[in-house]
Design a protein around this motif. Structure first.
Motif, PDB file in Angstrom:
ATOM      1  N   ASN A  41      52.695  26.064  73.864  1.00 38.27           N
ATOM      2  CA  ASN A  41      51.866  25.627  72.747  1.00 38.27           C
ATOM      3  C   ASN A  41      52.738  25.214  71.568  1.00 38.27           C
ATOM      4  O   ASN A  41      53.546  25.995  71.079  1.00 38.27           O
ATOM      5  N   VAL A  42      52.571  23.998  71.095  1.00 35.78           N
ATOM      6  CA  VAL A  42      53.370  23.484  69.981  1.00 35.78           C
ATOM      7  C   VAL A  42      53.126  24.310  68.716  1.00 35.78           C
ATOM      8  O   VAL A  42      54.049  24.569  67.949  1.00 35.78           O
ATOM      9  N   TRP A  43      51.903  24.742  68.491  1.00 35.85           N
ATOM     10  CA  TRP A  43      51.573  25.532  67.306  1.00 35.85           C
ATOM     11  C   TRP A  43      52.402  26.815  67.247  1.00 35.85           C
ATOM     12  O   TRP A  43      52.752  27.288  66.181  1.00 35.85           O
ATOM     13  N   HIS A  44      52.742  27.377  68.379  1.00 32.12           N
ATOM     14  CA  HIS A  44      53.524  28.616  68.407  1.00 32.12           C
ATOM     15  C   HIS A  44      54.935  28.438  67.851  1.00 32.12           C
ATOM     16  O   HIS A  44      55.570  29.396  67.441  1.00 32.12           O
ATOM     17  N   ARG A  45      55.422  27.199  67.844  1.00 28.32           N
ATOM     18  CA  ARG A  45      56.746  26.955  67.262  1.00 28.32           C
ATOM     19  C   ARG A  45      56.709  27.159  65.751  1.00 28.32           C
ATOM     20  O   ARG A  45      57.712  27.472  65.132  1.00 28.32           O
ATOM     21  N   VAL A  46      55.541  26.986  65.159  1.00 27.14           N
ATOM     22  CA  VAL A  46      55.375  27.177  63.719  1.00 27.14           C
ATOM     23  C   VAL A  46      54.943  28.610  63.419  1.00 27.14           C
ATOM     24  O   VAL A  46      55.539  29.299  62.597  1.00 27.14           O
ATOM     25  N   ALA A  47      53.895  29.055  64.100  1.00 23.83           N
ATOM     26  CA  ALA A  47      53.290  30.357  63.804  1.00 23.83           C
ATOM     27  C   ALA A  47      53.978  31.503  64.526  1.00 23.83           C
ATOM     28  O   ALA A  47      53.821  32.651  64.141  1.00 23.83           O
ATOM     29  N   GLY A  48      54.725  31.212  65.571  1.00 24.88           N
ATOM     30  CA  GLY A  48      55.377  32.270  66.339  1.00 24.88           C
ATOM     31  C   GLY A  48      54.579  32.614  67.580  1.00 24.88           C
ATOM     32  O   GLY A  48      53.390  32.880  67.511  1.00 24.88           O
ATOM     33  N   SER A  49      55.238  32.596  68.704  1.00 25.91           N
ATOM     34  CA  SER A  49      54.583  32.900  69.972  1.00 25.91           C
ATOM     35  C   SER A  49      54.574  34.410  70.197  1.00 25.91           C
ATOM     36  O   SER A  49      55.228  35.171  69.484  1.00 25.91           O
ATOM     37  N   VAL A  50      53.851  34.826  71.211  1.00 26.28           N
ATOM     38  CA  VAL A  50      53.833  36.235  71.590  1.00 26.28           C
ATOM     39  C   VAL A  50      55.256  36.686  71.931  1.00 26.28           C
ATOM     40  O   VAL A  50      55.686  37.765  71.522  1.00 26.28           O
ATOM     41  N   ALA A  51      55.993  35.841  72.641  1.00 27.16           N
ATOM     42  CA  ALA A  51      57.367  36.195  73.020  1.00 27.16           C
ATOM     43  C   ALA A  51      58.247  36.429  71.794  1.00 27.16           C
ATOM     44  O   ALA A  51      58.979  37.422  71.727  1.00 27.16           O
ATOM     45  N   VAL A  52      58.167  35.551  70.822  1.00 23.43           N
ATOM     46  CA  VAL A  52      58.977  35.698  69.613  1.00 23.43           C
ATOM     47  C   VAL A  52      58.581  36.960  68.856  1.00 23.43           C
ATOM     48  O   VAL A  52      59.432  37.714  68.379  1.00 23.43           O
ATOM     49  N   LYS A  53      57.288  37.210  68.764  1.00 21.69           N
ATOM     50  CA  LYS A  53      56.820  38.419  68.081  1.00 21.69           C
ATOM     51  C   LYS A  53      57.309  39.676  68.795  1.00 21.69           C
ATOM     52  O   LYS A  53      57.683  40.660  68.149  1.00 21.69           O
ATOM     53  N   LEU A  54      57.302  39.668  70.120  1.00 18.63           N
ATOM     54  CA  LEU A  54      57.786  40.830  70.877  1.00 18.63           C
ATOM     55  C   LEU A  54      59.277  41.055  70.649  1.00 18.63           C
ATOM     56  O   LEU A  54      59.727  42.191  70.494  1.00 18.63           O
ATOM     57  N   VAL A  55      60.050  39.982  70.639  1.00 20.84           N
ATOM     58  CA  VAL A  55      61.494  40.100  70.398  1.00 20.84           C
ATOM     59  C   VAL A  55      61.732  40.661  69.001  1.00 20.84           C
ATOM     60  O   VAL A  55      62.562  41.560  68.815  1.00 20.84           O
ATOM     61  N   ARG A  56      61.010  40.165  68.016  1.00 21.62           N
ATOM     62  CA  ARG A  56      61.168  40.660  66.642  1.00 21.62           C
ATOM     63  C   ARG A  56      60.712  42.098  66.493  1.00 21.62           C
ATOM     64  O   ARG A  56      61.202  42.820  65.633  1.00 21.62           O
ATOM     65  N   CYS A  57      59.775  42.504  67.314  1.00 21.97           N
ATOM     66  CA  CYS A  57      59.262  43.876  67.293  1.00 21.97           C
ATOM     67  C   CYS A  57      60.382  44.867  67.650  1.00 21.97           C
ATOM     68  O   CYS A  57      60.437  45.969  67.114  1.00 21.97           O
ATOM     69  N   ALA A  58      61.259  44.477  68.553  1.00 22.55           N
ATOM     70  CA  ALA A  58      62.479  45.207  68.922  1.00 22.55           C
ATOM     71  C   ALA A  58      62.259  46.654  69.337  1.00 22.55           C
ATOM     72  O   ALA A  58      63.014  47.531  68.993  1.00 22.55           O
ATOM     73  N   ARG A  59      61.216  46.887  70.120  1.00 23.23           N
ATOM     74  CA  ARG A  59      60.978  48.248  70.618  1.00 23.23           C
ATOM     75  C   ARG A  59      61.476  48.442  72.048  1.00 23.23           C
ATOM     76  O   ARG A  59      61.703  49.574  72.462  1.00 23.23           O
ATOM     77  N   TRP A  60      61.590  47.321  72.790  1.00 26.24           N
ATOM     78  CA  TRP A  60      62.054  47.363  74.178  1.00 26.24           C
ATOM     79  C   TRP A  60      62.845  46.106  74.438  1.00 26.24           C
ATOM     80  O   TRP A  60      62.699  45.130  73.726  1.00 26.24           O
ATOM     81  N   PRO A  61      63.626  46.089  75.508  1.00 27.85           N
ATOM     82  CA  PRO A  61      64.218  44.825  75.918  1.00 27.85           C
ATOM     83  C   PRO A  61      63.088  43.868  76.317  1.00 27.85           C
ATOM     84  O   PRO A  61      62.143  44.270  76.993  1.00 27.85           O
ATOM     85  N   VAL A  62      63.170  42.636  75.870  1.00 25.18           N
ATOM     86  CA  VAL A  62      62.163  41.635  76.174  1.00 25.18           C
ATOM     87  C   VAL A  62      62.834  40.477  76.902  1.00 25.18           C
ATOM     88  O   VAL A  62      63.844  39.954  76.430  1.00 25.18           O
ATOM     89  N   THR A  63      62.285  40.111  78.034  1.00 24.39           N
ATOM     90  CA  THR A  63      62.766  38.946  78.777  1.00 24.39           C
ATOM     91  C   THR A  63      61.723  37.851  78.658  1.00 24.39           C
ATOM     92  O   THR A  63      60.551  38.090  78.941  1.00 24.39           O
ATOM     93  N   VAL A  64      62.152  36.668  78.243  1.00 18.25           N
ATOM     94  CA  VAL A  64      61.255  35.512  78.140  1.00 18.25           C
ATOM     95  C   VAL A  64      61.647  34.542  79.240  1.00 18.25           C
ATOM     96  O   VAL A  64      62.756  34.046  79.275  1.00 18.25           O
ATOM     97  N   VAL A  65      60.705  34.308  80.142  1.00 16.23           N
ATOM     98  CA  VAL A  65      60.946  33.451  81.295  1.00 16.23           C
ATOM     99  C   VAL A  65      60.469  32.036  80.972  1.00 16.23           C
ATOM    100  O   VAL A  65      59.316  31.874  80.555  1.00 16.23           O
ATOM    101  N   PRO A  66      61.326  31.017  81.151  1.00 14.53           N
ATOM    102  CA  PRO A  66      60.902  29.638  80.847  1.00 14.53           C
ATOM    103  C   PRO A  66      59.875  29.113  81.833  1.00 14.53           C
ATOM    104  O   PRO A  66      59.688  29.597  82.886  1.00 14.53           O
TER     105      PRO A  66
END
Length: 136
Positions: A111-136
């Protein structure tokens, strides 16, 4: 011995299905429990104002049901499926905390909008509670 747990977020998109396939292989190699999380999003409030007959809301529910059925059949031998309703980031974090997850895996948002507002993946990485793997 404490059982390790991997949580994978899936929504039926191509990237989330790739994330699920990656998570299945990782859980098998690491001998971890795999829990897939599917979040049914709530229809926007404005949709209910526009859709006085309820047709769009019914179509949304039907689409969620179809995706959930496909995921249940695809994951039956590989993972348990938890279905929640709400905002995907909040629900994924909630499940990961409840299960004391060792890792979270998600697909990359297209979703292009997520590049502006932040995707779930980006939010999870920023949350920094667990290792997060983002699969392309």
């Amino acid at each position: 011995m404490i059982e390790r747990t991997i949580v994978v977020g899936i929504d039926g998109s191509t990237s989330s299905l790739r994330a699920a396939a990656y998570a299945v292989g990782l859980a098998r190699r690491e001998q971890c429990r795999l829990v897939a999380v599917y979040v049914r999003t709530l229809p926007a409030a404005t949709l209910s104002l526009i859709d006085s007959g309820g047709h769009a809301a019914a179509a949304t529910v039907d689409a969620h049901d179809a995706v959930e059925d496909q995921l249940r059949s695809a994951l039956v031998d590989h993972a348990s499926l938890i279905v929640r309703t709400g905002e995907p980031f909040t629900e994924l974090v909630g499940v990961a905390e409840e299960l004391q997850a060792d890792a979270v895996i998600v697909g990359r948002s297209a979703n292009v909008w997520h590049r502006v507002a932040g995707s779930v993946a980006v939010k999870l990485v920023r949350c920094a509670r667990w290792p997060v793997t983002v699969v392309p």
